[in-house]
Design a protein around this motif. Sequence first.
Motif, PDB file in Angstrom:
ATOM      1  N   ALA A  60       0.823  -1.266   0.054  1.00  0.00           N
ATOM      2  CA  ALA A  60      -0.049   0.025  -0.177  1.00  0.00           C
ATOM      3  C   ALA A  60       0.748   1.423  -0.082  1.00  0.00           C
ATOM      4  N   SER A  61       2.045   1.266   0.702  1.00  0.00           N
ATOM      5  CA  SER A  61       2.756   2.456   0.774  1.00  0.00           C
ATOM      6  C   SER A  61       3.304   2.749  -0.701  1.00  0.00           C
ATOM      7  N   LEU A  62       3.484   1.953  -1.635  1.00  0.00           N
ATOM      8  CA  LEU A  62       3.909   2.147  -2.711  1.00  0.00           C
ATOM      9  C   LEU A  62       2.921   2.613  -3.934  1.00  0.00           C
ATOM     10  N   VAL A  63       1.740   2.576  -3.476  1.00  0.00           N
ATOM     11  CA  VAL A  63       0.549   2.568  -4.468  1.00  0.00           C
ATOM     12  C   VAL A  63       0.821   3.956  -5.466  1.00  0.00           C
ATOM     13  N   ALA A  64       1.108   5.188  -4.841  1.00  0.00           N
ATOM     14  CA  ALA A  64       1.300   6.399  -5.543  1.00  0.00           C
ATOM     15  C   ALA A  64       2.441   6.165  -6.471  1.00  0.00           C
TER      16      ALA A  64
END
Length: 101
Positions: A60-64
Amino acid sequence: MSSIQGKEIDKVVIACDAGMGSSVMVASQLAKRLKPYSVKVQHTPVNEIPADAKLVLCQASLVARAKKNSTAVVIGFQSFLGDPVFDRVEAAIRDGGSLDG
């Protein structure tokens, strides 16, 4: 928000950040789960997502960052083991259905 139909998926990309190899484990396990559906699973750094990627899974922390580097549908997961995202992806591929990211 973009979406993809499960029946359109022939490859899933697991994108990671230079980590400890947990995402390699996810890619291996997902490849086994999706093999009966002739879906390939590829592991790649989040900054090198292939241009032909249609579905990208990443922490989730890499989605952007993944969305910035790809036009694919990007879905984040919280846990490397047992996250419901992996079940949703398999169900959409197996049964047909939409995945939103």
